[in-house]
Write a protein that holds these residues in place. Structure first.
Motif, mmCIF file in Angstrom:
data_model
loop_
_atom_site.group_PDB
_atom_site.id
_atom_site.type_symbol
_atom_site.label_atom_id
_atom_site.label_comp_id
_atom_site.label_asym_id
_atom_site.label_seq_id
_atom_site.Cartn_x
_atom_site.Cartn_y
_atom_site.Cartn_z
ATOM 1 N N VAL A 3 49.557 -21.631 72.844
ATOM 2 C CA VAL A 3 50.647 -21.497 73.819
ATOM 3 C C VAL A 3 50.072 -21.486 75.244
ATOM 4 N N HIS A 4 48.999 -20.749 75.438
ATOM 5 C CA HIS A 4 48.387 -20.741 76.771
ATOM 6 C C HIS A 4 47.967 -22.155 77.191
ATOM 7 N N GLY A 5 47.339 -22.862 76.271
ATOM 8 C CA GLY A 5 46.874 -24.221 76.586
ATOM 9 C C GLY A 5 48.028 -25.159 76.887
ATOM 10 N N THR A 12 49.657 -24.414 80.198
ATOM 11 C CA THR A 12 48.837 -24.813 81.341
ATOM 12 C C THR A 12 48.931 -26.322 81.561
ATOM 13 N N GLU A 13 48.960 -27.059 80.465
ATOM 14 C CA GLU A 13 49.149 -28.505 80.609
ATOM 15 C C GLU A 13 50.565 -28.815 81.122
ATOM 16 N N ALA A 14 51.508 -27.973 80.780
ATOM 17 C CA ALA A 14 52.875 -28.163 81.279
ATOM 18 C C ALA A 14 52.926 -27.893 82.777
ATOM 19 N N LEU A 15 52.247 -26.841 83.168
ATOM 20 C CA LEU A 15 52.164 -26.515 84.590
ATOM 21 C C LEU A 15 51.560 -27.701 85.352
ATOM 22 N N ALA A 16 50.489 -28.244 84.782
ATOM 23 C CA ALA A 16 49.814 -29.374 85.426
ATOM 24 C C ALA A 16 50.795 -30.518 85.668
ATOM 25 N N VAL A 17 51.472 -30.904 84.603
ATOM 26 C CA VAL A 17 52.370 -32.056 84.676
ATOM 27 C C VAL A 17 53.538 -31.797 85.626
ATOM 28 N N ALA A 18 54.133 -30.615 85.513
ATOM 29 C CA ALA A 18 55.320 -30.338 86.317
ATOM 30 C C ALA A 18 54.970 -30.187 87.791
ATOM 31 N N LEU A 19 53.778 -29.673 88.069
ATOM 32 C CA LEU A 19 53.481 -29.291 89.446
ATOM 33 C C LEU A 19 52.459 -30.184 90.147
ATOM 34 N N GLY A 20 52.099 -31.313 89.568
ATOM 35 C CA GLY A 20 51.226 -32.172 90.366
ATOM 36 C C GLY A 20 50.494 -33.290 89.658
ATOM 37 N N GLN A 21 50.280 -33.172 88.371
ATOM 38 C CA GLN A 21 49.455 -34.166 87.696
ATOM 39 C C GLN A 21 50.192 -35.495 87.526
ATOM 40 N N GLU A 22 49.524 -36.573 87.884
ATOM 41 C CA GLU A 22 50.204 -37.866 87.838
ATOM 42 C C GLU A 22 49.199 -39.007 87.835
ATOM 43 N N ILE A 23 49.513 -40.063 87.079
ATOM 44 C CA ILE A 23 48.775 -41.322 87.234
ATOM 45 C C ILE A 23 49.656 -42.186 88.124
ATOM 46 N N ALA A 24 49.273 -42.275 89.388
ATOM 47 C CA ALA A 24 50.097 -43.004 90.360
ATOM 48 C C ALA A 24 49.475 -44.359 90.670
ATOM 49 N N TYR A 25 50.334 -45.338 90.861
ATOM 50 C CA TYR A 25 49.889 -46.691 91.208
ATOM 51 C C TYR A 25 50.444 -47.071 92.575
ATOM 52 N N ILE A 38 53.143 -14.326 79.521
ATOM 53 C CA ILE A 38 53.595 -13.310 78.569
ATOM 54 C C ILE A 38 54.085 -14.061 77.329
ATOM 55 N N THR A 39 53.475 -13.781 76.181
ATOM 56 C CA THR A 39 53.900 -14.504 74.975
ATOM 57 C C THR A 39 54.655 -13.572 74.038
ATOM 58 N N ASP A 40 55.566 -14.173 73.308
ATOM 59 C CA ASP A 40 56.420 -13.401 72.412
ATOM 60 C C ASP A 40 56.818 -14.319 71.259
ATOM 61 N N HIS A 41 57.466 -13.771 70.255
ATOM 62 C CA HIS A 41 57.859 -14.635 69.148
ATOM 63 C C HIS A 41 59.017 -14.062 68.349
ATOM 64 N N THR A 42 59.681 -14.962 67.637
ATOM 65 C CA THR A 42 60.539 -14.591 66.528
ATOM 66 C C THR A 42 60.013 -15.412 65.347
ATOM 67 N N VAL A 43 60.421 -15.059 64.136
ATOM 68 C CA VAL A 43 59.926 -15.788 62.964
ATOM 69 C C VAL A 43 61.101 -16.280 62.127
ATOM 70 N N THR A 44 61.329 -17.585 62.154
ATOM 71 C CA THR A 44 62.352 -18.206 61.317
ATOM 72 C C THR A 44 61.641 -19.235 60.436
ATOM 73 N N PRO A 45 61.292 -18.859 59.210
ATOM 74 C CA PRO A 45 60.479 -19.761 58.391
ATOM 75 C C PRO A 45 61.158 -21.098 58.125
ATOM 76 N N SER A 46 60.334 -22.116 57.922
ATOM 77 C CA SER A 46 60.868 -23.400 57.465
ATOM 78 C C SER A 46 61.206 -23.262 55.991
ATOM 79 N N PRO A 71 54.524 -25.469 73.373
ATOM 80 C CA PRO A 71 54.504 -24.915 74.734
ATOM 81 C C PRO A 71 54.557 -25.987 75.812
ATOM 82 N N HIS A 72 54.079 -27.167 75.483
ATOM 83 C CA HIS A 72 54.144 -28.247 76.466
ATOM 84 C C HIS A 72 55.579 -28.780 76.553
ATOM 85 N N VAL A 73 56.147 -28.982 75.374
ATOM 86 C CA VAL A 73 57.508 -29.511 75.292
ATOM 87 C C VAL A 73 58.491 -28.585 76.023
ATOM 88 N N GLY A 74 58.348 -27.295 75.804
ATOM 89 C CA GLY A 74 59.254 -26.345 76.458
ATOM 90 C C GLY A 74 58.815 -25.975 77.862
#
Ligand code: PCD
Ligand SMILES: [Cu+]
Length: 805
Positions: A695-697, A700-713, A739-747, A761-764
């Protein structure tokens, strides 16, 4: 462990099985510099390859003169398309049913495209020789905008000229790849036409890149004496690479060994097949010695699998009270020069049709148009290779825009529209069956944890203070609720190049009661060696510490489709549990013989079989393993092994509720993340600590993408962000305390109830960070502003809204 007594609990804890925050076994070598990456592989006489790459985004290649390069001492060969053509290897099939040049054949279509491959005694000579290859180019008009591509007379893919049918149906224009439609067009348009409220917006998810720590590379070694080809490489799907290599080269599959050693991060970047792999293999076949090719950072950013580049236009309709009635989405998808997306064959836009999100939307329609431009190919990667990130970003932005249209609180709008717990399994309007979920519980827990009402109150006060001139900082509350779809299979609708997406596990228990298990997946840092042993520990009662997990060597591992799309836990994890159960079934027969009772008179007790009603009579798994090899048991073969190939009946649907609190300085555009709360539900949790790391990873990649990371042409097709000077990679400095948290709804269909979590974590996270920025300006009339929200763009937004006046 609730039904166990104290003594049993103690034994169970000793196994370090499901639910244990077991320390990662692989970290002993990673933290001591003892990892074994592709570049660590050094073989006697090994040669080194390097590419001549195109400086132009679109140009005719008039001539290539390799004389000066060949004359350099230490240069062994310079390969061009002409050399590969007799082998039919100058083009290669892509995973999306298109084909791609291995080396420039007549023209180049993106900056950084591979033009010639130099093979030399060492890496430095190869680099020098690259400079000596003389290529004469004639520049052609460049198209970097997909909308322009569909209007332009310029034919990018001359090899497809006149071809009106593509791999995914009819092509509308010479730069058009496919149209993919899902859902009911007429019905959706009808609903939108009749609706009380309709919100419309175009959201662009910019082109970016996962940029793993280790770049792509391979070492190919053709043993001409034994006829065996070995390839070590950065492969997220080694078996698929073996099969494709066999089909392309004609070398029989048993004579090819593909090994993924340690991988320094994959993130989807290492799913595809790159020209470098092919050239290293060809060079080794030609020279008869091992050839290594390792990309540098610029090459990685410029030429390997990018992510996103989706223009998504949406219309969402609702009643005045906020009940959503319909969703319409059109995507213009920029695939670059070749369609090399690694989606399952039937899904040219991946699982973009999960774009109805977590909401009960009765009517929906999605159409995606894939387009060629003069940009790098690849479009699969980055923590949801299968376009779920795009889908979640789209719907979570549309919800926010609809909330504005309705003048409603966005948290409440979500709550009203969530699929209800009792609606699962839920059939979505765009064709998915969500396996399980409890969105309301997760949402309430999240909002309570952050004191949502308090935050809104504080935000409103801040707006007033800003208007009174008492502060220059605004506050954004970013919300997102996402549903992921991970674990491809099932084989019946998911394949890659015709290979069904099952996965596998093979277990061998040793006589002394320890074990090795091999899987068809391959860890790139996720910690499979730790977690898959935990699944087994709980299934077969042998401590995780006594189980070796091995992946990535096609000579030993059972066939599998690899690791991406968070499929390892849903698919290979299931195979592991089921193979474990086969072991247990045989163990039960052995125990019955040893205890002189009928099979049915035994029951499983953590790590042993116990005679029902006579708890003092038992055989531990260790004793059973020994007997399996050392005692003749009538009717039972010696040994204790099992293999399981698992074709999942459905995908798994993890979900989560995220909240980001952000302060934005209107005068500098600098944002500061005050709080980030992430609740993830991935069903049964194997290793909570690894999940937290994932989740941390991903955040952090989500932060990167949302706040500045880009392949610009730029307009000429030059990559403006090919180095870490201008490609944003967050460090500890930018990263908040999550801050991480969870619920558990099994498949309900997974043997241990687990769903994937790596991508979640990236998707959300991306929509959550982006929504926070947008939300900060909502009170000043902003509906939507495009990512990436770097300081400059935030400043511009504030300026546009008149906040600097
Ligand atoms: N329930 C649960 C789930 C899960 N888990 C865990 O966690 C992990 C993860 O998982 P998953 O989700 O299943 O996943 P996978 O398959 O294994 O992996 C994949 C992912 O993963 C992630 N993460 C990571 N991490 C690291 N370190 N590195 C990397 O590279 C990476 N990548 C990323 C990506 S991007 Mo793609 O490829 O784009 O599609 S996809 C992806 C692992 O270990 C497991 O076991 C647990 O514990 N539990
Ligand atoms: Cu995904």
């Amino acid at each position: 462990m609730k039904d166990l007594n104290e003594e049993q609990q103690e034994r169970a804890a000793g196994l370090k099985g499901l639910g244990c925050s077991r320390k990662r076994v692989e970290d002993a070598r990673f933290t001591q510099g003892k990892g074994n990456y592709v570049d660590d592989i050094k073989m006697p006489g090994m040669l080194h390859g390097d590419f001549v790459r195109s400086p132009y985004a679109h140009a005719r290649v008039k001539s290539i003169n390799t004389d000066a390069a060949m004359a350099l001492d230490g240069v062994v060969a310079v390969l061009t398309a002409k050399d590969l053509e007799p082998l039919s290897l100058h083009w290669m099939p892509t995973l999306a049913g298109d084909k791609q040049m291995v080396l420039a054949d007549g023209k180049v279509l993106f900056q950084g495209q591979e033009v010639a491959f130099v093979v030399a005694r060492d890496r430095f000579i190869a680099a020098d020789a690259v400079e000596l290859v003389e290529v004469e180019y004639e520049e052609l008009p460049v198209i970097v905008n997909p909308f322009e591509a569909l209007q332009s007379d310029v034919v990018l893919r001359e090899d497809l000229a006149g071809q009106t049918e593509g791999a995914h149906g009819p092509r509308k224009h010479h730069n058009h790849i496919f149209t993919w439609e899902v859902g009911e067009k007429d019905a959706t348009e009808q609903v939108l036409g009749d609706a009380e409220v309709v919100a419309e917006e175009t959201v662009y998810y910019h082109r970016t890149h996962p940029c793993p720590l280790e770049t792509c590379g391979a070492v190919a070694s053709m043993d001409k004496v034994n006829g065996k080809l070995t390839v070590w490489g950065t492969f997220q799907a080694p078996h698929v690479v073996r099969t494709v290599a066999s089909l392309l080269s004609g070398i029989e599959e048993h004579n090819i060994r593909v090994v993924s050693p340690d991988i320094g991060g994959g993130f989807g970047n290492k799913v595809g097949v790159y020209p470098g792999y092919v050239c290293a293999i060809v060079a080794s076949i030609v020279t008869g010695v091992p050839v290594k090719w390792i990309e540098d950072r610029m090459e990685n950013l410029m030429s390997t699998a990018f992510a996103r580049d989706y223009w998504m236009t949406g219309k969402i309709s609702a009643t005045k009270e906020g009940k959503i009635t319909g969703l319409h989405c059109h995507v213009t998808a920029d695939h670059g020069a070749f369609d090399a997306c690694a989606d399952p064959t039937k899904f040219p836009a991946g699982f973009m049709n999960i774009c109805t999100g977590s909401y009960d939307i009765p009517t929906a329609y999605l159409a995606v148009d894939g387009v060629y431009t003069n940009k790098a190919p690849g479009g699969v990667s980055y923590r949801c290779s299968f376009r779920v990130t795009e889908a979640a970003y789209f719907i979570e932005r549309m919800i926010e825009v609809l909330a504005i249209e309705l003048n409603m609180d966005a948290a409440e709008l979500r709550r009203i529209n969530f699929i209800k717990k009792e609606q699962f399994p839920y059939q979505s309007a765009l064709g998915w069956e969500y396996d399980s979920g409890d969105y309301h519980t997760a949402w309430d827990k999240a909002l309570k944890a952050v004191d949502y009402e308090g935050l809104r109150k504080e935000q409103a006060d801040r707006v007033e203070a800003f208007k009174r001139g008492e502060t220059r900082k605004l506050m954004g509350v970013g919300l997102s609720f996402f549903t992921e779809i991970v674990g491809a299979g099932p084989v019946k609708n998911c394949d890659i190049l015709g290979m069904g997406m099952f996965d596998s596990c093979e277990i061998r228990i040793h006589p002394t009661g320890s074990a090795i298990a091999r899987l068809g997946t391959i860890s790139q840092g996720q910690g499979h060696a730790t977690t898959f042993a935990q699944i087994l520990a709980s299934e077969i009662g042998i401590s995780a510490d006594s189980i070796t997990i091995e992946e990535g060597d096609t000579d030993t591992a059972p066939y599998g489709l690899g690791t991406y799309g968070s499929r390892s836990t849903p698919v290979a994890g299931a195979a592991t549990a089921l193979a474990g159960r086969k072991i247990r079934a045989k163990a039960q027969m052995i125990a019955a013989y040893l205890l002189e009772v009928h099979d049915n008179d035994l029951e499983w007790d953590v790590d042993r079989f116990v005679v029902k009603g006579a708890p003092e009579r038992f055989k531990t798994m260790k004793e059973i393993a020994y007997a399996a090899y050392n005692q003749a048991i009538p009717g039972v073969e010696p040994g204790l092994e099992a293999v399981s190939y698992y074709d999942p009946p459905n995908m798994t649907y993890p979900f989560g509720a995220y909240v980001c609190v952000m302060d934005i300085d209107v005068d500098t555009g600098v944002q500061e993340i005050r709080k980030f709360y992430a609740l993830d539900d991935c069903g049964t949790r194997i290793n909570p600590m690894i999940i937290e790391g994932q989740v941390h990873g991903g955040l952090t990649e989500a932060l990167a993408v949302a706040l500045g990371q880009e392949i610009a042409y730029d307009d000429m097709g030059n990559v403006k962000t090919g180095t870490f000077m201008d490609f944003f990679l967050p460090t500890a400095w930018e990263v908040p305390n999550y801050i991480t948290d969870h619920t558990v709804t099994p498949s309900p269909h997974h043997p241990i109830g687990a769903k994937g979590v790596g991508e979640s974590p990236h998707v959300g996270g991306v929509p959550c960070f982006s929504n926070a920025v947008n939300d900060a300006f909502r009170a000043f009339g902003l509906r939507h502003t495009h990512m990436p929200h770097d300081h400059w763009r935030i400043w511009q937004t504030a300026n546009r809204l008149g906040l600097h006046d």
